[in-house]
Design an enzyme around this catalytic site. Structure first.
Site, PDB file in Angstrom:
ATOM      1  CE  LYS A  35      -4.053   0.218   2.469  1.00 47.34           C
ATOM      2  NZ  LYS A  35      -4.915   0.334   3.659  1.00 47.34           N
ATOM      3  CG  LEU A 152     -13.964  10.300   7.682  1.00 40.75           C
ATOM      4  CD1 LEU A 152     -14.237   9.101   6.803  1.00 40.75           C
ATOM      5  CD2 LEU A 152     -12.617  10.900   7.309  1.00 40.75           C
ATOM      6  CD  GLU A 154     -16.007   3.640   4.068  1.00 46.58           C
ATOM      7  OE1 GLU A 154     -16.547   2.974   3.177  1.00 46.58           O
ATOM      8  OE2 GLU A 154     -15.454   3.127   5.058  1.00 46.58           O
ATOM      9  N   GLY A 255     -34.544   1.151   3.331  1.00 45.86           N
ATOM     10  CA  GLY A 255     -33.754   0.414   2.345  1.00 45.86           C
ATOM     11  C   GLY A 255     -33.299  -0.918   2.912  1.00 45.86           C
ATOM     12  N   GLY A 259     -25.177  -1.430   6.696  1.00 48.09           N
ATOM     13  CA  GLY A 259     -23.949  -2.234   6.656  1.00 48.09           C
ATOM     14  C   GLY A 259     -22.758  -1.306   6.796  1.00 48.09           C
ATOM     15  CB  CYS A 262     -18.944   2.600  11.118  1.00 46.62           C
ATOM     16  SG  CYS A 262     -17.358   3.256  10.584  1.00 46.62           S
TER      17      CYS A 262
HETATM   18  P1  NAD Z   1      -8.970   0.463   7.336  1.00 46.03           P
HETATM   19  O1  NAD Z   1      -9.018  -1.009   7.540  1.00 46.03           O
HETATM   20  O2  NAD Z   1      -9.372   1.045   6.030  1.00 46.03           O
HETATM   21  O3  NAD Z   1      -7.500   0.987   7.657  1.00 46.03           O
HETATM   22  C1  NAD Z   1      -6.740   0.570   8.737  1.00 46.03           C
HETATM   23  C2  NAD Z   1      -5.276   0.551   8.305  1.00 46.03           C
HETATM   24  O4  NAD Z   1      -4.456   0.338   9.449  1.00 46.03           O
HETATM   25  C3  NAD Z   1      -4.945  -0.571   7.308  1.00 46.03           C
HETATM   26  O5  NAD Z   1      -4.378  -0.020   6.142  1.00 46.03           O
HETATM   27  C4  NAD Z   1      -3.939  -1.433   8.079  1.00 46.03           C
HETATM   28  O6  NAD Z   1      -2.962  -2.015   7.238  1.00 46.03           O
HETATM   29  C5  NAD Z   1      -3.341  -0.417   9.022  1.00 46.03           C
HETATM   30  N1  NAD Z   1      -2.688  -1.014  10.206  1.00 46.03           N
HETATM   31  C6  NAD Z   1      -3.140  -1.965  11.015  1.00 46.03           C
HETATM   32  N2  NAD Z   1      -2.241  -2.249  11.988  1.00 46.03           N
HETATM   33  C7  NAD Z   1      -1.182  -1.428  11.773  1.00 46.03           C
HETATM   34  C8  NAD Z   1       0.056  -1.232  12.409  1.00 46.03           C
HETATM   35  N3  NAD Z   1       0.422  -1.971  13.478  1.00 46.03           N
HETATM   36  N4  NAD Z   1       0.909  -0.313  11.925  1.00 46.03           N
HETATM   37  C9  NAD Z   1       0.585   0.428  10.826  1.00 46.03           C
HETATM   38  N5  NAD Z   1      -0.588   0.287  10.163  1.00 46.03           N
HETATM   39  C10 NAD Z   1      -1.467  -0.631  10.639  1.00 46.03           C
HETATM   40  O7  NAD Z   1      -9.866   1.074   8.522  1.00 46.03           O
HETATM   41  P2  NAD Z   1     -10.729   2.423   8.479  1.00 46.03           P
HETATM   42  O8  NAD Z   1     -12.005   2.197   7.772  1.00 46.03           O
HETATM   43  O9  NAD Z   1      -9.859   3.559   8.105  1.00 46.03           O
HETATM   44  O10 NAD Z   1     -11.092   2.539  10.030  1.00 46.03           O
HETATM   45  C11 NAD Z   1     -10.122   2.859  11.005  1.00 46.03           C
HETATM   46  C12 NAD Z   1     -10.832   3.215  12.303  1.00 46.03           C
HETATM   47  O11 NAD Z   1     -11.628   4.392  12.105  1.00 46.03           O
HETATM   48  C13 NAD Z   1     -11.786   2.156  12.822  1.00 46.03           C
HETATM   49  O12 NAD Z   1     -11.775   2.165  14.211  1.00 46.03           O
HETATM   50  C14 NAD Z   1     -13.135   2.621  12.320  1.00 46.03           C
HETATM   51  O13 NAD Z   1     -14.198   2.164  13.100  1.00 46.03           O
HETATM   52  C15 NAD Z   1     -12.989   4.118  12.429  1.00 46.03           C
HETATM   53  N6  NAD Z   1     -13.843   4.899  11.518  1.00 46.03           N
HETATM   54  C16 NAD Z   1     -14.016   4.483  10.228  1.00 46.03           C
HETATM   55  C17 NAD Z   1     -14.801   5.233   9.375  1.00 46.03           C
HETATM   56  C18 NAD Z   1     -15.036   4.798   7.953  1.00 46.03           C
HETATM   57  O14 NAD Z   1     -15.928   5.347   7.316  1.00 46.03           O
HETATM   58  N7  NAD Z   1     -14.280   3.864   7.410  1.00 46.03           N
HETATM   59  C19 NAD Z   1     -15.395   6.420   9.826  1.00 46.03           C
HETATM   60  C20 NAD Z   1     -15.161   6.821  11.135  1.00 46.03           C
HETATM   61  C21 NAD Z   1     -14.389   6.046  11.967  1.00 46.03           C
END
Ligand code: NAD
Length: 431
Positions: A35, A152, A154, A255, A259, A262
């Protein structure tokens, strides 16, 4: 300011690039070396409108960099954001905090001066307390743990970062709060509300927000079930109740099951956290239960639409992601529906603007079409699963010569009268 985002996923990459666009020096760290190498070449790992341009711009002007070397990145930074995943534990409701604590241990090895360590990941209340204990062991207390949950969405992530409804910062010391307030000053000056609170409160605000939004969706989905029995249009109900300012009109679109990465995991995790304190969150439990049944309910309708003959039926899915404008498949209801229909012998084609999905490879008779036209051709039932704009202007008359085509619009994107006037059998939600 010098920042480091640990975890370059949806949250880490978007917030990292946005912070760099505000003038900060940002290092995005990920353990996924492929990545990181791709990002250095300008290859963006996720689909998010506007993200690519912003990454390229800030990478070029050297405010944004990518690395797999966590220790060096932490050493160079003043504020460290933890943005790793917090999925559900396997076969359990609790949040799996392994990624958070692993990162915590790594950070503790690299604290060379005072650092603010921020959990941006969604974490159960009291996680900050545990993280503090883990990091304290090796770091001589030169740090502060802050909770700054991310809200935020997606598909609209960049806009949400720049114009957030609110910025929540939970900190148990004034110094860190002041630094965080400075970091967000450019957004606050544009009108973003900044709320400073305790660390535990910030952690709980995030879970409670997601649980409340999931409740709203589930509520209107159940009302839609009733509407289908009594010749009432659920959209009239949504408008009618949404006009009440105490309720608000958003998140009232009936709908499929909610899913995404989150709501499903966060509703389960808040219930599980509360259980540990002997508190029964019965409303949220009931929401989870109702949502778990939702896909089965919609599949019963599919059965009825096809007169209980699914075998060999040609079914098309338009959109398979959990919502529009994202490539995220995590906990999408299509992951339950498509395998079920495939097992019953249906021949399924699917089209999604974000392309082929590896999740369906193992299922029999499930194929990806690379255009709407190809996906719909020869189909007997089209299921509109995701509300992509691309689908809103489809002219089924042009795509399907057969008037026998049935359309099940799970997102209510078409007008009932318009599509019926074209001669197709049209089914929607809550109408
Ligand atoms: P994601 O899976 O897209 O990204 C997580 C990243 O962390 C991955 O790329 C993974 O390789 C990396 N990672 C894991 N362990 C690591 C380490 N030891 N060192 C370095 N990198 C490491 O997850 P996301 O969707 O970005 O979500 C992250 C957090 O934010 C979660 O707690 C989620 O609930 C929260 N969140 C997500 C969203 C969303 O819309 N996706 C919105 C708000 C909050």
């Amino acid at each position: 300011m010098k920042l480091c985002m640990i975890g370059t996923g949806y949250v880490g990459l978007v917030s990292g690039v946005c912070f760099s666009d505000l003038g900060n020096e940002v290092i995005c760290v990920d353990k996924d070396k492929e990545k990181i190498e791709n990002l250095k070449k300008g290859i963006i790992p996720i689909y998010e409108p506007g993200l690519e341009e912003l990454v390229l711009k800030n990478f070029k002007n050297r405010r944004l960099s990518f690395t797999s070397n966590l220790i060096n990145a932490v050493k160079k930074s003043d504020i460290i954001f933890i943005c790793v995943g917090t999925p559900s534990k396997k076969n359990k409701s609790d949040a799996d905090l392994n990624q958070i604590f692993t990162v915590g241990k790594e950070i503790s090895k690299s604290i060379n001066k005072f650092k603010i360590i921020v959990t941006k990941s969604t974490v159960p209340v009291t996680t900050g307390d545990y993280l503090e204990k883990i990091i304290k062991i090796k770091s001589n207390n030169k740090f502060s743990i802050v909770s700054n949950p991310e809200f935020l969405r997606e598909g609209e992530a960049i806009r949400d970062f720049i114009y957030p409804d609110r910025i929540i910062v939970g900190s148990n010391d004034k110094k860190s709060n002041k630094i965080m307030n400075n970091l967000y000053a450019p957004l606050i000056s544009k009108g973003a509300k900044y709320m400073s609170t305790s660390r535990r409160s910030a952690e709980l605000i995030k879970y409670a927000s997601n649980a409340f939004l999931a409740t709203k969706i589930t509520f209107i989905n159940e009302i839609a079930n009733l509407c289908e029995k009594i010749d009432v249009d659920v959209e009239d109900i949504s408008i009618g109740i949404g006009l009440d300012k105490r309720i608000g009109s958003r998140f009232l679109r009936a709908g499929p099951a909610y899913g995404g990465s989150c709501f499903p995991k966060d509703t389960k995790a808040i219930v599980s956290s509360a259980n540990k304190f002997n508190i029964n969150l019965s409303v949220i439990k009931s929401v989870i239960n109702s949502n778990n049944k939702r896909s089965k309910l919609l599949l019963i309708r599919v059965n009825k639409i096809l007169s209980n003959k699914i075998k060999n039926k040609k079914i098309t899915f338009l959109g398979v992601t959990f919502k529009a404008n994202t490539d995220d498949m995590r906990d999408s209801s299509s992951l339950e529906m498509i395998p079920y229909l495939s097992k019953k012998g249906a021949k399924i084609k699917y089209y999604d603007p974000t392309g082929f999905k590896k999740e369906f490879v193992k299922f029999k008779n499930v194929t990806y079409s690379n255009s709407i036209k190809d996906a719909v051709k020869d189909s007997e039932l089209v299921i509109i699963h995701t509300e992509w704009n691309d689908f809103k202007s489809i002219n089924f008359k042009k795509l399907s010569p057969s008037k026998k085509l049935k359309i099940y619009d799970m997102r209510n994107i078409f007008s009932l009268s318009k599509i019926k006037s074209q001669g197709f059998k049209y089914f929607s939600i809550g109408k």
